[in-house]
Motif scaffolding. Structure first.
Motif, PDB file in Angstrom:
ATOM      1  N   ASN A 146       0.846  -1.186   0.000  1.00 34.28           N
ATOM      2  CA  ASN A 146       0.000   0.000   0.000  1.00 34.28           C
ATOM      3  C   ASN A 146       0.887   1.244   0.000  1.00 34.28           C
ATOM      4  O   ASN A 146       1.390   1.668   1.038  1.00 34.28           O
ATOM      5  CB  ASN A 146      -0.918   0.012   1.228  1.00 34.28           C
ATOM      6  N   ASN A 147       1.094   1.810  -1.179  1.00 36.01           N
ATOM      7  CA  ASN A 147       1.895   3.022  -1.313  1.00 36.01           C
ATOM      8  C   ASN A 147       1.035   4.283  -1.348  1.00 36.01           C
ATOM      9  O   ASN A 147       1.558   5.376  -1.581  1.00 36.01           O
ATOM     10  CB  ASN A 147       2.749   2.954  -2.588  1.00 36.01           C
ATOM     11  N   SER A 148      -0.265   4.116  -1.124  1.00 34.72           N
ATOM     12  CA  SER A 148      -1.170   5.263  -1.150  1.00 34.72           C
ATOM     13  C   SER A 148      -1.224   5.904   0.242  1.00 34.72           C
ATOM     14  O   SER A 148      -0.545   5.484   1.173  1.00 34.72           O
ATOM     15  CB  SER A 148      -2.571   4.815  -1.572  1.00 34.72           C
ATOM     16  N   ASP A 149      -2.063   6.919   0.374  1.00 31.08           N
ATOM     17  CA  ASP A 149      -2.231   7.578   1.679  1.00 31.08           C
ATOM     18  C   ASP A 149      -3.520   7.145   2.369  1.00 31.08           C
ATOM     19  O   ASP A 149      -3.936   7.742   3.357  1.00 31.08           O
ATOM     20  CB  ASP A 149      -2.205   9.100   1.513  1.00 31.08           C
ATOM     21  N   LYS A 150      -4.166   6.076   1.848  1.00 27.57           N
ATOM     22  CA  LYS A 150      -5.405   5.569   2.433  1.00 27.57           C
ATOM     23  C   LYS A 150      -5.309   4.055   2.625  1.00 27.57           C
ATOM     24  O   LYS A 150      -4.577   3.383   1.902  1.00 27.57           O
ATOM     25  CB  LYS A 150      -6.602   5.895   1.540  1.00 27.57           C
ATOM     26  N   PRO A 151      -6.050   3.503   3.583  1.00 31.49           N
ATOM     27  CA  PRO A 151      -6.056   2.040   3.754  1.00 31.49           C
ATOM     28  C   PRO A 151      -6.598   1.340   2.523  1.00 31.49           C
ATOM     29  O   PRO A 151      -7.422   1.896   1.789  1.00 31.49           O
ATOM     30  CB  PRO A 151      -6.985   1.821   4.958  1.00 31.49           C
ATOM     31  N   GLN A 152      -6.136   0.119   2.272  1.00 29.16           N
ATOM     32  CA  GLN A 152      -6.616  -0.686   1.156  1.00 29.16           C
ATOM     33  C   GLN A 152      -7.164  -2.011   1.682  1.00 29.16           C
ATOM     34  O   GLN A 152      -6.570  -2.615   2.579  1.00 29.16           O
ATOM     35  CB  GLN A 152      -5.485  -0.954   0.163  1.00 29.16           C
ATOM     36  N   ILE A 153      -8.274  -2.463   1.112  1.00 37.84           N
ATOM     37  CA  ILE A 153      -8.872  -3.726   1.528  1.00 37.84           C
ATOM     38  C   ILE A 153      -8.328  -4.852   0.658  1.00 37.84           C
ATOM     39  O   ILE A 153      -8.258  -4.726  -0.571  1.00 37.84           O
ATOM     40  CB  ILE A 153     -10.417  -3.665   1.467  1.00 37.84           C
ATOM     41  N   ILE A 154      -7.931  -5.943   1.298  1.00 36.73           N
ATOM     42  CA  ILE A 154      -7.433  -7.123   0.594  1.00 36.73           C
ATOM     43  C   ILE A 154      -8.319  -8.299   0.990  1.00 36.73           C
ATOM     44  O   ILE A 154      -8.530  -8.553   2.177  1.00 36.73           O
ATOM     45  CB  ILE A 154      -5.969  -7.434   0.961  1.00 36.73           C
ATOM     46  N   THR A 155      -8.817  -9.012  -0.014  1.00 36.45           N
ATOM     47  CA  THR A 155      -9.631 -10.201   0.246  1.00 36.45           C
ATOM     48  C   THR A 155      -8.812 -11.444  -0.072  1.00 36.45           C
ATOM     49  O   THR A 155      -8.260 -11.565  -1.168  1.00 36.45           O
ATOM     50  CB  THR A 155     -10.909 -10.190  -0.616  1.00 36.45           C
ATOM     51  N   LEU A 156      -8.719 -12.357   0.881  1.00 36.72           N
ATOM     52  CA  LEU A 156      -7.944 -13.578   0.710  1.00 36.72           C
ATOM     53  C   LEU A 156      -8.832 -14.703   0.183  1.00 36.72           C
ATOM     54  O   LEU A 156     -10.066 -14.611   0.209  1.00 36.72           O
ATOM     55  CB  LEU A 156      -7.301 -13.974   2.040  1.00 36.72           C
ATOM     56  N   SER A 157      -8.207 -15.783  -0.276  1.00 35.16           N
ATOM     57  CA  SER A 157      -8.941 -16.864  -0.944  1.00 35.16           C
ATOM     58  C   SER A 157      -9.926 -17.574  -0.027  1.00 35.16           C
ATOM     59  O   SER A 157     -10.892 -18.168  -0.490  1.00 35.16           O
ATOM     60  CB  SER A 157      -7.954 -17.886  -1.523  1.00 35.16           C
ATOM     61  N   ASP A 158      -9.708 -17.524   1.291  1.00 31.61           N
ATOM     62  CA  ASP A 158     -10.600 -18.197   2.240  1.00 31.61           C
ATOM     63  C   ASP A 158     -11.746 -17.306   2.683  1.00 31.61           C
ATOM     64  O   ASP A 158     -12.555 -17.707   3.526  1.00 31.61           O
ATOM     65  CB  ASP A 158      -9.810 -18.673   3.459  1.00 31.61           C
ATOM     66  N   GLY A 159     -11.823 -16.089   2.144  1.00 31.41           N
ATOM     67  CA  GLY A 159     -12.882 -15.161   2.537  1.00 31.41           C
ATOM     68  C   GLY A 159     -12.465 -14.189   3.615  1.00 31.41           C
ATOM     69  O   GLY A 159     -13.217 -13.267   3.940  1.00 31.41           O
ATOM     70  N   SER A 160     -11.268 -14.374   4.185  1.00 35.31           N
ATOM     71  CA  SER A 160     -10.766 -13.423   5.184  1.00 35.31           C
ATOM     72  C   SER A 160     -10.464 -12.093   4.505  1.00 35.31           C
ATOM     73  O   SER A 160     -10.215 -12.034   3.299  1.00 35.31           O
ATOM     74  CB  SER A 160      -9.499 -13.962   5.849  1.00 35.31           C
ATOM     75  N   SER A 161     -10.478 -11.014   5.295  1.00 37.12           N
ATOM     76  CA  SER A 161     -10.165  -9.702   4.736  1.00 37.12           C
ATOM     77  C   SER A 161      -9.145  -8.995   5.612  1.00 37.12           C
ATOM     78  O   SER A 161      -9.085  -9.205   6.827  1.00 37.12           O
ATOM     79  CB  SER A 161     -11.427  -8.842   4.595  1.00 37.12           C
TER      80      SER A 161
END
Length: 370
Positions: A146-161
């Motif tokens: 994350n090189n931005s100035d805001k949080p980024q959401i990542i979704t994993l293959s098992d449904g976790s975030s």
């Protein structure tokens, strides 16, 4: 300092601060990776310099000049004995030539101190870094930075975030294989783990390992900060130090909701905090997602979407006119973001679905229960 296109020796790269930041922390503001790939001959020299730099990673302890000198002398004797019956490698020959000629002596002395000292004192193991940890993994990892100035959401293959904060990175497999789920964090992330008792979830964050089954928690593990912190919002987590770190406390610490653990890098010690509201530093750094509630009783769906937007800092587009009269009663407090969205869509009816592209979410619906 000369321009890097003129670099012809390993010492030139070692002296470049931007190069060290790229190797140690994957900070590539100066586009080292792109520059390296432009020329195959250049790539070979860069790789040799990178490997030397990783081997030279120095500890935080200060050493006296006598200790440094003794370490240098003793280690060089060891190297010479090992190489006595072998043909010397070009890099070793080059380094020794530069060493005895005094070229960049001050630089090499400062960079080599930790590595050479540890060669003399082999019982002192250094802590693994994020880069070293992911290199140990053989699953083939995807890295998100994350090189931005805001949080980024990542979704994993098992449904976790994972809500990944700025200046942070996460490495994870495309698909979780075997009977464990492992990810690697450098920086800060808020985790919501999909429940799977038969497949525990592990977060490796430099010096510590956090184990969970299904829960939500925050880990703050920046490489340049004095402490690593784990804060639990829901469920239960177990935290221990990385088994390859020497001199750390050999214990497993259990954390419940609103509890935290602070790992102090200076002395490799743990401090358990049983009430995060009593810790000024933790209270001050609490984010929206840790504060907002997700228990809804007869609440307009538009308001539920607004709460999710505030918590995850995402944008949700939905047909407001079609959903204006839709109300929901539901509990979403212990669910990853994808699961929250699935529950909402299912509650609205079979004709409702969602699409997610990074921090942008689109709700497709003809209205509730139609």
């Amino acid at each position: 300092m000369q321009h890097r296109t003129n670099y012809t020796e390993i010492e030139h790269f070692l002296a470049d601060e931007s190069f060290r930041l790229w190797v140690y922390f994957n900070d590539d503001q100066h586009q080292w990776e792109e520059w390296t790939l432009e020329n195959s001959n250049r790539a070979k020299l860069v790789e040799e310099a990178r490997l030397w730099l990783l081997a030279m990673k120095a500890p935080t302890d200060d050493l006296s000049s006598d200790e440094v000198q003794n370490a240098l002398e003793n280690t060089w004797k060891k190297i010479e004995r090992v190489e006595e019956d072998k043909k010397e490698k070009p890099v070793l020959k080059l380094l020794r030539k530069r060493w005895f000629n005094g070229v960049a002596a001050v630089l090499i002395l400062s960079l080599l101190t930790g590595w050479l000292y540890n060669q003399t004192n082999s019982d002192n193991d250094s802590a693994l870094t994020y880069s070293e940890l992911i290199n140990e993994n053989e699953e083939g990892l995807v890295e998100q930075t994350n090189n931005s100035d805001k949080p980024q959401i990542i979704t994993l293959s098992d449904g976790s975030s994972v809500l990944l904060q700025p200046n942070s990175k996460l490495s994870y497999p495309k698909i979780f294989a075997g009977n464990e789920r492992k990810v690697y964090l450098s920086g800060e992330g808020f985790f919501e783990i999909s429940k799977d008792p038969k497949k525990p979830f592990f977060v490796f964050a430099n010096e510590i390992v956090t184990k969970v089954v299904g829960t939500s928690f925050k880990i703050k593990a920046y490489a340049n900060q004095p402490n690593v912190e784990v804060v639990v919002r829901t469920g239960k987590v177990k935290v221990r130090s990385n088994e390859l770190i020497s001199n750390s406390e050999d214990e497993l610490i259990v954390l419940l909701p609103n509890q935290a653990l602070r790992f102090v890098r200076k002395n490799l010690s743990f401090k358990k905090i049983t009430d995060i509201t009593q810790d000024e530093s933790l209270s001050r750094s609490t984010s929206n997602i840790e504060q907002l509630g997700f228990e809804f009783t007869d609440i307009p769906v538009a308001q539920i979407f607004k709460t999710i937007e505030q918590a995850y800092l995402v944008k949700i587009d939905f047909p407001q006119s079609k959903l204006k009269d839709c109300y929901l009663t539901t509990s979403l407090s212990d669910q990853p973001l994808p699961e929250k969205l699935k529950i909402i869509c299912k509650s609205l009816g079979n004709n409702t679905s969602y699409e997610m592209n990074g921090n942008q979410i689109i709700i497709i619906s003809n209205g509730c229960n139609e």
